[in-house]
Write a protein that holds these residues in place. Structure first.
Motif, PDB file in Angstrom:
ATOM      1  N   ALA A  55      21.323  24.127  -5.187  1.00 52.07           N
ATOM      2  CA  ALA A  55      20.753  23.081  -6.043  1.00 52.07           C
ATOM      3  C   ALA A  55      20.412  23.621  -7.431  1.00 52.07           C
ATOM      4  CB  ALA A  55      19.498  22.510  -5.397  1.00 52.07           C
ATOM      5  N   PRO A  56      20.754  22.866  -8.487  1.00 55.47           N
ATOM      6  CA  PRO A  56      20.389  23.260  -9.852  1.00 55.47           C
ATOM      7  C   PRO A  56      18.966  22.786 -10.167  1.00 55.47           C
ATOM      8  CG  PRO A  56      21.707  21.275  -9.901  1.00 55.47           C
ATOM      9  CD  PRO A  56      21.580  21.652  -8.454  1.00 55.47           C
ATOM     10  N   VAL A  57      17.978  23.456  -9.574  1.00 57.51           N
ATOM     11  CA  VAL A  57      16.592  22.998  -9.690  1.00 57.51           C
ATOM     12  C   VAL A  57      16.072  23.094 -11.127  1.00 57.51           C
ATOM     13  CG1 VAL A  57      16.036  23.501  -7.292  1.00 57.51           C
ATOM     14  CG2 VAL A  57      15.763  25.305  -9.003  1.00 57.51           C
ATOM     15  N   GLY A  58      16.737  23.872 -11.970  1.00 62.26           N
ATOM     16  CA  GLY A  58      16.326  23.976 -13.359  1.00 62.26           C
ATOM     17  C   GLY A  58      16.896  22.901 -14.257  1.00 62.26           C
ATOM     18  N   ASP A  59      17.765  22.059 -13.730  1.00 61.70           N
ATOM     19  CA  ASP A  59      18.347  20.957 -14.503  1.00 61.70           C
ATOM     20  C   ASP A  59      17.423  19.751 -14.380  1.00 61.70           C
ATOM     21  OD1 ASP A  59      19.913  18.672 -15.328  1.00 61.70           O
ATOM     22  OD2 ASP A  59      21.709  19.876 -15.048  1.00 61.70           O
ATOM     23  N   ARG A  69      15.773  13.145  -2.051  1.00 66.90           N
ATOM     24  CA  ARG A  69      16.816  13.834  -1.287  1.00 66.90           C
ATOM     25  C   ARG A  69      17.331  15.070  -2.021  1.00 66.90           C
ATOM     26  NH1 ARG A  69      17.739   8.383  -0.547  1.00 66.90           N
ATOM     27  NH2 ARG A  69      17.657   7.651   1.613  1.00 66.90           N
ATOM     28  N   ALA A  70      16.723  15.394  -3.137  1.00 68.06           N
ATOM     29  CA  ALA A  70      17.113  16.573  -3.912  1.00 68.06           C
ATOM     30  C   ALA A  70      16.395  17.803  -3.374  1.00 68.06           C
ATOM     31  CB  ALA A  70      16.775  16.371  -5.386  1.00 68.06           C
ATOM     32  N   LEU A  71      17.115  18.861  -3.112  1.00 67.23           N
ATOM     33  CA  LEU A  71      16.493  20.134  -2.742  1.00 67.23           C
ATOM     34  C   LEU A  71      15.625  20.609  -3.894  1.00 67.23           C
ATOM     35  CD1 LEU A  71      19.343  22.247  -1.093  1.00 67.23           C
ATOM     36  CD2 LEU A  71      17.231  21.498   0.004  1.00 67.23           C
ATOM     37  N   MET A  72      14.390  20.969  -3.588  1.00 68.11           N
ATOM     38  CA  MET A  72      13.463  21.426  -4.618  1.00 68.11           C
ATOM     39  C   MET A  72      12.707  22.654  -4.135  1.00 68.11           C
ATOM     40  SD  MET A  72      14.012  19.188  -7.041  1.00 68.11           S
ATOM     41  CE  MET A  72      12.655  19.435  -8.190  1.00 68.11           C
ATOM     42  N   SER A  84      16.319  31.599 -12.110  1.00 71.15           N
ATOM     43  CA  SER A  84      15.432  30.621 -12.735  1.00 71.15           C
ATOM     44  C   SER A  84      16.010  29.210 -12.755  1.00 71.15           C
ATOM     45  CB  SER A  84      15.122  31.060 -14.171  1.00 71.15           C
ATOM     46  OG  SER A  84      16.321  31.121 -14.941  1.00 71.15           O
ATOM     47  N   PHE A  85      17.261  29.059 -12.362  1.00 69.27           N
ATOM     48  CA  PHE A  85      17.919  27.757 -12.479  1.00 69.27           C
ATOM     49  C   PHE A  85      18.432  27.226 -11.144  1.00 69.27           C
ATOM     50  CE2 PHE A  85      21.255  24.762 -13.699  1.00 69.27           C
ATOM     51  CZ  PHE A  85      20.683  24.096 -14.772  1.00 69.27           C
ATOM     52  N   PHE A  86      18.911  28.099 -10.250  1.00 70.64           N
ATOM     53  CA  PHE A  86      19.533  27.677  -9.005  1.00 70.64           C
ATOM     54  C   PHE A  86      18.709  28.093  -7.790  1.00 70.64           C
ATOM     55  CE2 PHE A  86      23.199  28.095 -11.910  1.00 70.64           C
ATOM     56  CZ  PHE A  86      23.764  26.832 -11.767  1.00 70.64           C
ATOM     57  N   ALA A  87      18.828  27.284  -6.724  1.00 69.23           N
ATOM     58  CA  ALA A  87      18.149  27.595  -5.464  1.00 69.23           C
ATOM     59  C   ALA A  87      19.081  27.264  -4.310  1.00 69.23           C
ATOM     60  CB  ALA A  87      16.847  26.808  -5.343  1.00 69.23           C
ATOM     61  N   GLY A 351      27.224  41.379  -6.306  1.00 68.19           N
ATOM     62  CA  GLY A 351      26.443  40.178  -6.031  1.00 68.19           C
ATOM     63  C   GLY A 351      25.121  40.092  -6.751  1.00 68.19           C
ATOM     64  N   GLY A 352      24.252  39.220  -6.200  1.00 69.10           N
ATOM     65  CA  GLY A 352      22.948  38.976  -6.792  1.00 69.10           C
ATOM     66  C   GLY A 352      22.995  38.088  -8.008  1.00 69.10           C
ATOM     67  N   ARG A 353      23.970  37.196  -8.092  1.00 67.45           N
ATOM     68  CA  ARG A 353      24.098  36.330  -9.273  1.00 67.45           C
ATOM     69  C   ARG A 353      24.826  35.041  -8.928  1.00 67.45           C
ATOM     70  NH1 ARG A 353      29.155  38.817 -12.328  1.00 67.45           N
ATOM     71  NH2 ARG A 353      30.204  39.745 -10.536  1.00 67.45           N
ATOM     72  N   VAL A 354      24.506  34.001  -9.691  1.00 70.24           N
ATOM     73  CA  VAL A 354      25.239  32.744  -9.656  1.00 70.24           C
ATOM     74  C   VAL A 354      26.100  32.704 -10.903  1.00 70.24           C
ATOM     75  CG1 VAL A 354      25.102  30.234  -9.608  1.00 70.24           C
ATOM     76  CG2 VAL A 354      23.393  31.587  -8.388  1.00 70.24           C
ATOM     77  N   ILE A 355      27.398  32.561 -10.710  1.00 71.52           N
ATOM     78  CA  ILE A 355      28.349  32.530 -11.823  1.00 71.52           C
ATOM     79  C   ILE A 355      28.659  31.074 -12.129  1.00 71.52           C
ATOM     80  CG2 ILE A 355      30.659  33.243 -12.570  1.00 71.52           C
ATOM     81  CD1 ILE A 355      30.396  35.456 -10.329  1.00 71.52           C
ATOM     82  N   ALA A 356      28.257  30.614 -13.302  1.00 71.30           N
ATOM     83  CA  ALA A 356      28.434  29.197 -13.625  1.00 71.30           C
ATOM     84  C   ALA A 356      28.424  28.965 -15.122  1.00 71.30           C
ATOM     85  CB  ALA A 356      27.328  28.365 -12.966  1.00 71.30           C
ATOM     86  N   ASP A 357      29.321  28.121 -15.569  1.00 77.63           N
ATOM     87  CA  ASP A 357      29.276  27.518 -16.905  1.00 77.63           C
ATOM     88  C   ASP A 357      28.775  26.105 -16.649  1.00 77.63           C
ATOM     89  OD1 ASP A 357      29.634  26.543 -19.434  1.00 77.63           O
ATOM     90  OD2 ASP A 357      31.829  26.610 -19.395  1.00 77.63           O
ATOM     91  N   TRP A 358      27.468  25.940 -16.635  1.00 74.51           N
ATOM     92  CA  TRP A 358      26.883  24.722 -16.092  1.00 74.51           C
ATOM     93  C   TRP A 358      27.177  23.510 -16.970  1.00 74.51           C
ATOM     94  CZ3 TRP A 358      25.989  23.356 -11.566  1.00 74.51           C
ATOM     95  CH2 TRP A 358      25.226  22.235 -11.270  1.00 74.51           C
ATOM     96  N   PRO A 359      27.749  22.429 -16.400  1.00 76.99           N
ATOM     97  CA  PRO A 359      28.140  21.261 -17.199  1.00 76.99           C
ATOM     98  C   PRO A 359      27.026  20.245 -17.409  1.00 76.99           C
ATOM     99  CG  PRO A 359      28.874  20.980 -14.948  1.00 76.99           C
ATOM    100  CD  PRO A 359      28.244  22.343 -15.009  1.00 76.99           C
ATOM    101  N   GLY A 360      25.962  20.301 -16.607  1.00 75.25           N
ATOM    102  CA  GLY A 360      24.889  19.318 -16.695  1.00 75.25           C
ATOM    103  C   GLY A 360      25.093  18.152 -15.747  1.00 75.25           C
TER     104      GLY A 360
END
Length: 416
Positions: A55-59, A69-72, A84-87, A351-360
């Motif tokens: 989940a993009p909890v930072g968006d 129903r959103a994971l938080m 800080s952005f994904f969970a 590892g230890g990272r989320v690889i993303a060009d986040w689109p919003g």
């Protein structure tokens, strides 16, 4: 090599919903480097809801999009923070442990070039490595193996203990030699599996295909139909559906790990898990999706445990044909979408990272106003793994493995 863990019958061939397929050769270049790399590809058939998994909890648009129903992070069952952005969905503690140990990474907002929403065609593109469905009889993993220089031919008396797979995935069909194995305690065949069997046997055994099709039609008339939801399939007093699914996932994945770990065993394999078509009652931290993610989490743990010391030279890539709608539908599920996630795990993963060009997630930022927009081509991920882990060269990746993909550059630094 010891006998296969379970015997295989022709009936099992017709009932299986997933199988292990593995290649027994080893790339010469990796041996010269003093490495003994392994790679396992797990295909999630049915389209994984990437937003429900990671989940993009930072968006700021996330809660507005899915509400309660959103994971938080502060939900009734809190999501597991990744950065800080994904969970991560709380049903995946093993993946979270691997992530913290820097042995797992997540690629978000990814997809193949396919932009329609047919499971069968989407899986065809995912496994063929081409841009359109129905244009080849071989898969990208098999073609990658053909591109490698190996130590020599497979020894049929050595690591080639042959089983019969339920349905050979397209990703491993081709000219490179393949072995297969099917768990004894199979899940009932889904409609997708039945369709794949028909497609396979139309090419190899038309008479069997005709008999199988007639049997499926009789079953449909009798109300049996296909079982797209393994959680509801084949219940028995001895083992409820969820326990059966978890046991099946762990059995198949653990056996894959044991094969790959053997000194005389295969080094590359693939297997598939069905049931990810969560149109109804998907849930979030609890529900159908959480149950499936829990079973997948157990499968990853089973691979890690069964591989022992070989885990440190292993990459497990978990991929799916496309994602699901960003919004929940009227039956508390999600429909066929576009962007999703890919999981990478193993001791060889950086590892230890989320690889993303986040689109919003605002409506204007969604693909066609309804789906997570894909910003990372899944072929770039797979190319990066094949090049840097198995040492498939760039020319082969752009021409024979993923044809006409010269404009898709491999992602670097996916492996340690």
């Amino acid at each position: 090599m010891s006998p296969l863990p379970h015997s295989v019958s022709r009936r099992a061939v017709l009932l299986g919903s997933g199988a292990l397929f593995a290649w027994t050769q080893m790339p010469r270049l990796a041996r010269a480097e003093g490495r003994d790399p392994r790679m396992l590809v797990i295909i999630l058939r049915g389209a994984l809801d990437g937003l429900g998994a990671v989940a993009p909890v930072g968006d700021t648009g996330w809660f507005a999009l899915r509400g309660d129903r959103a994971l938080m992070l502060d939900g009734a069952t809190p999501a597991l923070p990744l950065d800080s952005f994904f969970a991560l969905n709380p049903a995946m503690p093993s993946l979270n442990r691997l992530y913290k140990a820097r042995e797992a990474a997540i690629v978000h907002a990814t997809a193949t070039p396919y932009r329609e929403r047919s499971h069968f065609d989407g899986q065809d593109v995912l496994e063929s490595g081409l841009t359109r469905p129905g244009t080849t009889e071989s898969g990208w993993l098999n073609r990658a193996l053909l591109a490698l220089e190996s130590e020599g031919r497979v020894n049929p008396q050595g690591s080639r203990a042959i089983g019969v797979g339920a349905v050979m995935p397209l990703v491993v069909r081709g000219g490179a030699p393949v072995m297969s194995w099917v768990p004894q305690n199979l899940l009932p065949a889904s409609a997708d599996t039945q369709a794949r069997l028909l497609d396979l046997y139309h090419h190899t055994d038309p008479k069997l295909a005709a008999a199988l099709q007639a049997r499926m039609q009789l079953a449909a008339l009798g109300g049996a139909g296909g079982m797209d939801d393994p959680m509801a399939a084949g219940d028995s007093p001895a083992m409820p559906p969820l326990a059966r699914v978890r046991a099946y996932f762990a059995d198949a994945a653990g056996t894959a790990g044991r094969f790959l770990a053997r000194a005389d065993g295969p080094r590359v394999g693939a297997l598939g898990f069905v049931g990810w078509d969560t149109h109804i009652n998907e849930g979030a931290a609890v529900g159908q999706l959480a149950n499936l993610l829990s079973a997948l989490d157990g499968a990853l743990a089973a691979v890690e445990t069964s591989m022992g010391d070989a885990w440190r030279e292993t990459v497990v890539a978990v991929v799916t044909e496309f994602g699901r709608t960003a919004r929940i539908n009227g039956t508390n599920g999600t429909d066929h979408g576009t962007g999703t996630v890919a999981f990478l795990a193993g001791g060889a993963v950086k590892g230890g990272r989320v690889i993303a060009d986040w689109p919003g997630l605002k409506t204007a930022q969604l693909y066609e106003g309804r789906d997570l927009k894909p910003t990372t081509d899944l072929r770039a991920v797979l190319k990066g793994l094949l090049r840097d882990h198995l040492r498939v060269d760039d020319t082969a990746l752009a021409t024979s493995v993923f044809p006409d993909s010269a404009d898709v550059a491999p992602i670097a630094d996916l492996v340690a």
